[in-house]
Structures are given as structure tokens and as C-alpha cells.
Design a protein around this motif. Structure first.
Motif, PDB file in Angstrom:
ATOM      1  N   HIS A 149       0.823  -1.210   0.000  1.00 18.33           N
ATOM      2  CA  HIS A 149       0.000   0.000   0.000  1.00 18.33           C
ATOM      3  C   HIS A 149       0.864   1.270   0.000  1.00 18.33           C
ATOM      4  O   HIS A 149       0.510   2.271  -0.638  1.00 18.33           O
ATOM      5  N   GLN A 150       2.003   1.197   0.700  1.00 20.52           N
ATOM      6  CA  GLN A 150       2.850   2.389   0.847  1.00 20.52           C
ATOM      7  C   GLN A 150       3.844   2.580  -0.300  1.00 20.52           C
ATOM      8  O   GLN A 150       4.763   3.392  -0.189  1.00 20.52           O
ATOM      9  N   GLY A 151       3.678   1.870  -1.394  1.00 18.83           N
ATOM     10  CA  GLY A 151       4.527   2.115  -2.558  1.00 18.83           C
ATOM     11  C   GLY A 151       5.264   0.895  -3.074  1.00 18.83           C
ATOM     12  O   GLY A 151       5.823   0.919  -4.164  1.00 18.83           O
ATOM     13  N   ASN A 152       5.340  -0.197  -2.253  1.00 21.01           N
ATOM     14  CA  ASN A 152       5.905  -1.468  -2.709  1.00 21.01           C
ATOM     15  C   ASN A 152       7.343  -1.330  -3.223  1.00 21.01           C
ATOM     16  O   ASN A 152       7.667  -1.683  -4.361  1.00 21.01           O
ATOM     17  N   GLN A 153       8.218  -0.813  -2.371  1.00 17.15           N
ATOM     18  CA  GLN A 153       9.625  -0.640  -2.758  1.00 17.15           C
ATOM     19  C   GLN A 153      10.315  -1.946  -3.108  1.00 17.15           C
ATOM     20  O   GLN A 153      11.263  -1.966  -3.898  1.00 17.15           O
ATOM     21  N   LEU A 154       9.858  -3.057  -2.532  1.00 14.84           N
ATOM     22  CA  LEU A 154      10.471  -4.355  -2.800  1.00 14.84           C
ATOM     23  C   LEU A 154       9.955  -4.996  -4.092  1.00 14.84           C
ATOM     24  O   LEU A 154      10.416  -6.071  -4.479  1.00 14.84           O
ATOM     25  N   ASN A 155       9.003  -4.334  -4.720  1.00 19.89           N
ATOM     26  CA  ASN A 155       8.451  -4.831  -5.984  1.00 19.89           C
ATOM     27  C   ASN A 155       7.804  -6.211  -5.796  1.00 19.89           C
ATOM     28  O   ASN A 155       7.943  -7.116  -6.627  1.00 19.89           O
ATOM     29  N   ILE A 156       7.088  -6.382  -4.687  1.00 17.91           N
ATOM     30  CA  ILE A 156       6.398  -7.643  -4.402  1.00 17.91           C
ATOM     31  C   ILE A 156       5.266  -7.829  -5.401  1.00 17.91           C
ATOM     32  O   ILE A 156       4.454  -6.930  -5.628  1.00 17.91           O
ATOM     33  N   ASP A 157       5.213  -9.012  -5.981  1.00 17.95           N
ATOM     34  CA  ASP A 157       4.122  -9.351  -6.898  1.00 17.95           C
ATOM     35  C   ASP A 157       2.933  -9.815  -6.063  1.00 17.95           C
ATOM     36  O   ASP A 157       2.984 -10.887  -5.450  1.00 17.95           O
ATOM     37  N   GLN A 158       1.878  -8.992  -6.035  1.00 17.34           N
ATOM     38  CA  GLN A 158       0.737  -9.322  -5.171  1.00 17.34           C
ATOM     39  C   GLN A 158       0.018 -10.587  -5.615  1.00 17.34           C
ATOM     40  O   GLN A 158      -0.775 -11.162  -4.860  1.00 17.34           O
ATOM     41  N   ARG A 159       0.308 -11.088  -6.804  1.00 11.48           N
ATOM     42  CA  ARG A 159      -0.254 -12.361  -7.271  1.00 11.48           C
ATOM     43  C   ARG A 159       0.544 -13.552  -6.761  1.00 11.48           C
ATOM     44  O   ARG A 159       0.100 -14.694  -6.874  1.00 11.48           O
ATOM     45  N   ARG A 160       1.743 -13.288  -6.227  1.00 12.12           N
ATOM     46  CA  ARG A 160       2.625 -14.384  -5.794  1.00 12.12           C
ATOM     47  C   ARG A 160       3.000 -14.263  -4.317  1.00 12.12           C
ATOM     48  O   ARG A 160       4.101 -14.633  -3.916  1.00 12.12           O
ATOM     49  N   ILE A 161       2.092 -13.757  -3.523  1.00 12.75           N
ATOM     50  CA  ILE A 161       2.311 -13.719  -2.075  1.00 12.75           C
ATOM     51  C   ILE A 161       1.919 -15.080  -1.506  1.00 12.75           C
ATOM     52  O   ILE A 161       0.781 -15.531  -1.650  1.00 12.75           O
ATOM     53  N   GLU A 162       2.875 -15.740  -0.870  1.00  7.75           N
ATOM     54  CA  GLU A 162       2.648 -17.090  -0.327  1.00  7.75           C
ATOM     55  C   GLU A 162       2.131 -17.061   1.112  1.00  7.75           C
ATOM     56  O   GLU A 162       1.523 -18.030   1.574  1.00  7.75           O
ATOM     57  N   TRP A 163       2.382 -15.971   1.816  1.00  6.18           N
ATOM     58  CA  TRP A 163       2.039 -15.897   3.234  1.00  6.18           C
ATOM     59  C   TRP A 163       0.534 -15.723   3.415  1.00  6.18           C
ATOM     60  O   TRP A 163      -0.080 -14.862   2.799  1.00  6.18           O
ATOM     61  N   LYS A 164      -0.060 -16.563   4.270  1.00  6.13           N
ATOM     62  CA  LYS A 164      -1.490 -16.484   4.551  1.00  6.13           C
ATOM     63  C   LYS A 164      -1.732 -16.096   6.006  1.00  6.13           C
ATOM     64  O   LYS A 164      -0.883 -16.296   6.868  1.00  6.13           O
ATOM     65  N   ARG A 165      -2.886 -15.563   6.245  1.00  6.16           N
ATOM     66  CA  ARG A 165      -3.313 -15.291   7.613  1.00  6.16           C
ATOM     67  C   ARG A 165      -3.729 -16.615   8.266  1.00  6.16           C
ATOM     68  O   ARG A 165      -3.939 -17.616   7.572  1.00  6.16           O
ATOM     69  N   VAL A 166      -3.852 -16.621   9.596  1.00  3.10           N
ATOM     70  CA  VAL A 166      -4.229 -17.850  10.300  1.00  3.10           C
ATOM     71  C   VAL A 166      -5.264 -17.567  11.372  1.00  3.10           C
ATOM     72  O   VAL A 166      -5.440 -16.433  11.825  1.00  3.10           O
ATOM     73  N   LEU A 167      -5.926 -18.623  11.794  1.00  2.56           N
ATOM     74  CA  LEU A 167      -6.912 -18.586  12.863  1.00  2.56           C
ATOM     75  C   LEU A 167      -6.891 -19.943  13.539  1.00  2.56           C
ATOM     76  O   LEU A 167      -6.800 -20.970  12.861  1.00  2.56           O
ATOM     77  N   ASP A 168      -6.971 -19.974  14.876  1.00  2.00           N
ATOM     78  CA  ASP A 168      -6.957 -21.248  15.605  1.00  2.00           C
ATOM     79  C   ASP A 168      -8.373 -21.819  15.687  1.00  2.00           C
ATOM     80  O   ASP A 168      -8.944 -21.985  16.763  1.00  2.00           O
ATOM     81  N   MET A 169      -8.926 -22.104  14.515  1.00  4.16           N
ATOM     82  CA  MET A 169     -10.275 -22.633  14.427  1.00  4.16           C
ATOM     83  C   MET A 169     -10.434 -23.332  13.086  1.00  4.16           C
ATOM     84  O   MET A 169      -9.805 -22.950  12.102  1.00  4.16           O
ATOM     85  N   ASN A 170     -11.256 -24.357  13.046  1.00  2.00           N
ATOM     86  CA  ASN A 170     -11.603 -25.003  11.776  1.00  2.00           C
ATOM     87  C   ASN A 170     -12.676 -24.158  11.092  1.00  2.00           C
ATOM     88  O   ASN A 170     -13.812 -24.103  11.566  1.00  2.00           O
ATOM     89  N   ASP A 171     -12.334 -23.500   9.992  1.00  2.00           N
ATOM     90  CA  ASP A 171     -13.267 -22.570   9.361  1.00  2.00           C
ATOM     91  C   ASP A 171     -13.060 -22.592   7.845  1.00  2.00           C
ATOM     92  O   ASP A 171     -12.318 -21.779   7.287  1.00  2.00           O
ATOM     93  N   ARG A 172     -13.736 -23.538   7.179  1.00  2.00           N
ATOM     94  CA  ARG A 172     -13.527 -23.724   5.741  1.00  2.00           C
ATOM     95  C   ARG A 172     -13.872 -22.491   4.921  1.00  2.00           C
ATOM     96  O   ARG A 172     -13.340 -22.290   3.829  1.00  2.00           O
ATOM     97  N   ALA A 173     -14.749 -21.620   5.421  1.00  2.00           N
ATOM     98  CA  ALA A 173     -15.164 -20.439   4.672  1.00  2.00           C
ATOM     99  C   ALA A 173     -14.023 -19.449   4.472  1.00  2.00           C
ATOM    100  O   ALA A 173     -14.108 -18.560   3.614  1.00  2.00           O
ATOM    101  N   LEU A 174     -12.952 -19.588   5.249  1.00  2.00           N
ATOM    102  CA  LEU A 174     -11.830 -18.653   5.165  1.00  2.00           C
ATOM    103  C   LEU A 174     -10.673 -19.180   4.314  1.00  2.00           C
ATOM    104  O   LEU A 174      -9.639 -18.519   4.230  1.00  2.00           O
ATOM    105  N   ARG A 175     -10.841 -20.343   3.703  1.00  2.00           N
ATOM    106  CA  ARG A 175      -9.734 -20.907   2.929  1.00  2.00           C
ATOM    107  C   ARG A 175      -9.276 -19.963   1.817  1.00  2.00           C
ATOM    108  O   ARG A 175      -8.080 -19.842   1.543  1.00  2.00           O
TER     109      ARG A 175
END
Length: 555
Positions: A149-175
């Protein structure tokens, strides 16, 4: 008279002050950070290191039924039995995850009279470790999205971000979700998703780190995604490893609790074994080895999952060798692998035992492939018959397998004395331990070795995506990492319905994930999910809390 539930038994137990448990374990008062009367964290910097560390007993299992075969129960009961026999022993376990607690399992602190306590607290939030891991994981997601959002100085490809958020719950709707919707001030839109917390690389790192410095170094090496020219982007590039380590500065400390019989227990970390490496933290195991002569620990699910990863990932990283391996088996699981429907497992069926014993046999053989002598713990259930027990005992005698009928659920440590004596006999014998593969072996050969040697398969097929990832990972210098197979726990194959001990089957690797911070490559097979869903009738339906704040329905 109604049978007492695990929670009933736990509530009737008399707990010792955690300071007394610490004193029994040889933990100095300066190292103890109390969380109330019966829980504490340990400052590992205050623990005196032993030159002759304690021996490690690993508890694994055959391929389980959906309800599990009591591996944690046997682990705790064996520890109490060794304590009963006057050995200096500690138990080291994983922490339960809330998702499975509310899903199928209902809790994961052992059972009957072989439990770690306080059971209610350990199953619900405990000392906040999982919350810290979830927060650190999601803080990294926030830092990634903010950088873009702040300009992407590292030139990260937003289509190739591997890191996902997590939750300590079984919640298929968030896959699979989309984030950043709502205009230019709300963040850059992109596809995202959630894993369950126990599948987070932060969880794996916490369990493989040797201290704060190592934790920070491992976090810095996490690959969060790739640039538009497909170069890896790490946490070190974002310069937030210090902040993430700070969030985890208390969570990295092992948790001290006790068994019903007062055996000191370290419960710390909790990666799943079917989607992660399935072992409690190295810090907890090594701390226990500095305090006790024998450390009993467990690895998730069967020898094909948790035990394989314990040996080839955890023990290799920590630099120790297990001195004995216990394989937990049940008559109900053997019958299931012999073709009996889950609703009929309580009925006597010796013919099904004869058909299903091949599953246990393969797990026993798997342990021997590491140069270790297994001991089978036949975990007793009330509906087992004399004929069925006799059949399994005869099988063990015929195949020269050490076996002990284990009744720790009903009798606590006293019900595990036979097992303890068998384990003590193995510990005193020389072993010829070896890893399954060399780290310098190419990634695809490591995967093939696991599939052919441990699973009994004949071929590995890589999807076109996995083939491209193999080439990319090699080009990035990641060929030396061990493999962490993500596979169903119910079968040696990648199909949960193929029970027993199938042979000459193919395993399909649909995708690979580079966990460069934890230091392993995850190979996803079949339909395995890193964010589970809840069953049609989750265990949560039977849970409640009384007016005075006591939990109901944990089991």
C-alpha cells in the motif's frame, strides 16, 4: 454406575502447587514464571545444562480411527508408570488446538487417569502461546499489505504472495478470501486465505528454534512471496523479524504442568502432523532432557507422519537420537483396517483383526527402518474381548515384536508398568539409529524415499505446478531442506479410504510450499487442507459452561 468422563476425572484430581512440581523436577524458583497456582512458564536461561542428557522415548501409533487411539493417553500413562518405578522422568507434549477441540477431538490432554492437568485450561487458551503465534503470523500479513500500500519498494508481486493469515479454528469459509476491498485508502486488493494456526510457519519455527536469537534468525528467513521477476522476498527484506520475535518472547518459553499422578510435564507448541511436522518444541524436549533421565514425548498420528517428521526434521535439527519408540495400537483400529465399519468396531471380530493387523505390522517395520526396536502398546478399551487380545498377543510373539497390554486410561501409571518395563529393556540395548535420507539428496528423491520406504508406494507423480516449483526451489538454493509431507493420517496412501497396508500405489504431489524459515519443504498430497472444516455435528454441540465458570463437555 455411569462412567466418569475425562473432565470429571480431571476435576476430581487433587493438583499440587506448580512450585512443588517445579521443585520435584529440579527447576530453580528463579526459573519459574507462575501463571496462577497450577501452571507456569520456564525461563530456559535459568536451567542448568546437563552433559549427560536424558534419553528420549518417542510415542507414535498405527493409522488411527477418526477418534484417535489414545497416543497422548499412553504417553502420559507411560511417564507415570516410569515415575511409579522410581525413574526420574518428564513428559513433553504438544498443546491442543482449539479447532480440533471444538471439531472432533474435544480435547487433547490424554484421557481417563492418564491426563495432564489442569485439563480445562490446557485445552482452552492455556498460557496464550497460540494467540501469540496467531498474532505474530497476522502481524506479518499486515506488514506485507502495508508495504504494498505504501509504494511497494520491494516490488512484491501481489499475485505471488505465499504468506497467509491464520486462525486457531476449523473454518472452511476462510480458505480463500479477497482483502483490500473498499477504495484507495483500504489497501491494495488481492487474493488471500487463512490456514489454521497449527499450520503456520511461525508455529513450526517456534517449535524448532533453540532460543530467541535462533527464533529471530529463522523468522528473518521466511519467504513471504516473490517479486515480479520471481525472486524470493523474505521477512528480512521487510525488516520486521525483531517485532515478530518480540510478540513471541513469552510464547517461546516452555509451559510446566503436571499429570494426575504428579509427574512433571512440559506442554509446548502444537503443529499438526498431517499438514505440518507434528512435534512439540525442541526447547521443551531439550529442557526436559536437562532435568530428567528419561523424556517421554509423542509425535502426531502414525509412524508415516509424526514419527517420520520427528526423526527426519525435529531430531535431526535438535541433534539427538530417540532411545526407544512406542507404537500405540488398538483392537478397534486394527478391526477398522480389516474392513469393519466404524459403527461396528465394538463387536468381537477376530477375522477382521487377522485382515487388519497388516497396518500395525507396517508401522512396526517402519520404526525398524530407522535402526530402532519398537514396543507396541496395545491400548485397552472396555469392549475388547479376551479372544481379540489373545490374537494380537500371538501375532506379536510370532513376529518377534515386543508388546504390552496397556491399561493407563483405567488404572493410570499402574496400568502402564508392563509397558514401562519393556521400554526400559529397549533403552538399555544398543541401537543402530539412522535417518531415512541424506539432506543433500534432491528434493524429489527425498519424497520418493518417503513414499516407497515408509508408505509402501511404488511411484510419485508431480503435478505440472509441483514440477515447476521443484525447479524454482533448486534454483533458489533450497534443495538441501528436509521434506514435510502433508498427507491424510488415515491411510498410507493419499486417499483416506484406502485402509490396511496398500502396496504398489502412486502418490500425487499437487503442490510444494517452501518453509525457508522453519527449514523444510512441505509437499501437499491428495485433498489435504491446511484449513480444516468442522464436521456435521462438531464436539462444540456438547460443550457448555456452568454458572460458576466450570467447563462442560470437554473429553
Amino acid at each position: 454406575m455411569a462412567q466418569l468422563s475425562d473432565l470429571d476425572i480431571a476435576n476430581k484430581a487433587t493438583l499440587q502447587p506448580i512450585s512443588d512440581i517445579a521443585e520435584k523436577a529440579g527447576i530453580d524458583a528463579n526459573a519459574l514464571e507462575q501463571y496462577g497456582h497450577y501452571k507456569a512458564k520456564i525461563d530456559i536461561n535459568q536451567i542448568k545444562r546437563r552433559e549427560q542428557k536424558g534419553k528420549v522415548v518417542l510415542v507414535t501409533a498405527m493409522s488411527p480411527t477418526p477418534a484417535g487411539e489414545g497416543k497422548s493417553t499412553v504417553t502420559v500413562g507411560l511417564s507415570d508408570a516410569l515415575n511409579h518405578l522410581k525413574h526420574n522422568v518428564m513428559v513433553a507434549l504438544r498443546e491442543p488446538a482449539l479447532g480440533p477441540t471444538f471439531g472432533i477431538k474435544g480435547g487433547a490432554t490424554g484421557g481417563g487417569y492418564a491426563q495432564v492437568l489442569p485439563m480445562e485450561d490446557i485445552n482452552l487458551h492455556f498460557n496464550g502461546d497460540f494467540h501469540a503465534i496467531t498474532t505474530a503470523n497476522n502481524a506479518l500479513s499486515a506488514f506485507i499489505d502495508n508495504h504494498i500500500h505504501q509504494g511497494n519498494q520491494l516490488n512484491i508481486d501481489q499475485r505471488r504472495i505465499e504468506w497467509k493469515r491464520v486462525l486457531d479454528m476449523n473454518d472452511r469459509a476462510l480458505r480463500n478470501v479477497v482483502v483490500g476491498l473498499g477504495g484507495p485508502t483500504q489497501g491494495v486488493p488481492r487474493e488471500d486465505g487463512f490456514n489454521i494456526t497449527v499450520a503456520s510457519e511461525i508455529m513450526a519455527i517456534l517449535c524448532l528454534a533453540r532460543g530467541i536469537k535462533d527464533l529471530k534468525e529463522k523468522i528473518s528467513k521466511i519467504t513471504i512471496g516473490y517479486t515480479t521477476d520471481k525472486k524470493p522476498v523474505t521477512v528480512a527484506d521487510l525488516k520486521v523479524e525483531g517485532a515478530l520475535a518480540m510478540i513471541l518472547k513469552d510464547a517461546i518459553k516452555p509451559n510446566l504442568v503436571q499429570t494426575i499422578e504428579g509427574t512433571p510435564a512440559l506442554v509446548h507448541g502444537g503443529p499438526f502432523a498431517n499438514i505440518a511436522h507434528g512435534c512439540n518444541s525442541i526447547l521443551a524436549t531439550e529442557t526436559a532432557r536437562d532435568l530428567a533421565d528419561i523424556v517421554v514425548t509423542e509425535a502426531g498420528f502414525g509412524s508415516d507422519l509424526g514419527a517420520e517428521k520427528f526423526i527426519n526434521i525435529k531430531a535431526r535439527e535438535a541433534g539427538f537420537e530417540p532411545s526407544a519408540v512406542v507404537v500405540v495400537a488398538t483392537i478397534r483400529a486394527i478391526k477398522m483396517h480389516g474392513g469393519v465399519a466404524k459403527d461396528n468396531l465394538k463387536e468381537e471380530n477376530v477375522a477382521a483383526l487377522n485382515d487388519g493387523i497388516v497396518n500395525l505390522e507396517r508401522h512396526v517395520d517402519n520404526v525398524r527402518k530407522y535402526g530402532l526396536e519398537p514396543v507396541v502398546a496395545l491400548n485397552a478399551f472396555v469392549h475388547d474381548t479376551d479372544k481379540e487380545i489373545e490374537f494380537v498377543k500371538n501375532w506379536a510373539n510370532t513376529h518377534n515384536v515386543k508388546l504390552a497390554l496397556t491399561e493407563v486410561w483405567e488404572k493410570g501409571g499402574q496400568g502402564g508398568v508392563e509397558l514401562a518395563n519393556e521400554v526400559l529393556d529397549v533403552i538399555q540395548q544398543p541401537q543402530s539409529f539412522k535417518h531415512l535420507y541424506d539432506l543433500q539428496t534432491p528434493l524429489e528423491e527425498k519424497i520418493e524415499t518417503i513414499v516407497k520406504t515408509i508408505y509402501g508406494g511404488s511411484k510419485v507423480t508431480f503435478s505440472s505446478k509441483a514440477e515447476k516449483q521443484l525447479q524454482q526451489f533448486k534454483a533458489n538454493g533450497w534443495n538441501h531442506f528436509p521434506i514435510c509431507m502433508a498427507k491424510t493420517q488415515y491411510s498410507f496412501t493419499d486417499d483416506a479410504n484406502k485402509l490396511g497396508a496398500p502396496e504398489d500405489f502412486e502418490i500425487t504431489i499437487r503442490e510444494l510450499e517452501a518453509k525457508t524459515g522453519a527449514g523444510f519443504i512441505v509437499a501437499l498430497t491428495g485433498s489435504i487442507m491446511t484449513m480444516p472444516g468442522l464436521p456435521k455435528e462438531p464436539a462444540a454441540l456438547n460443550m457448555d459452561v456452568t454458572d460458576d465458570g466450570k467447563a462442560v463437555g470437554l473429553f
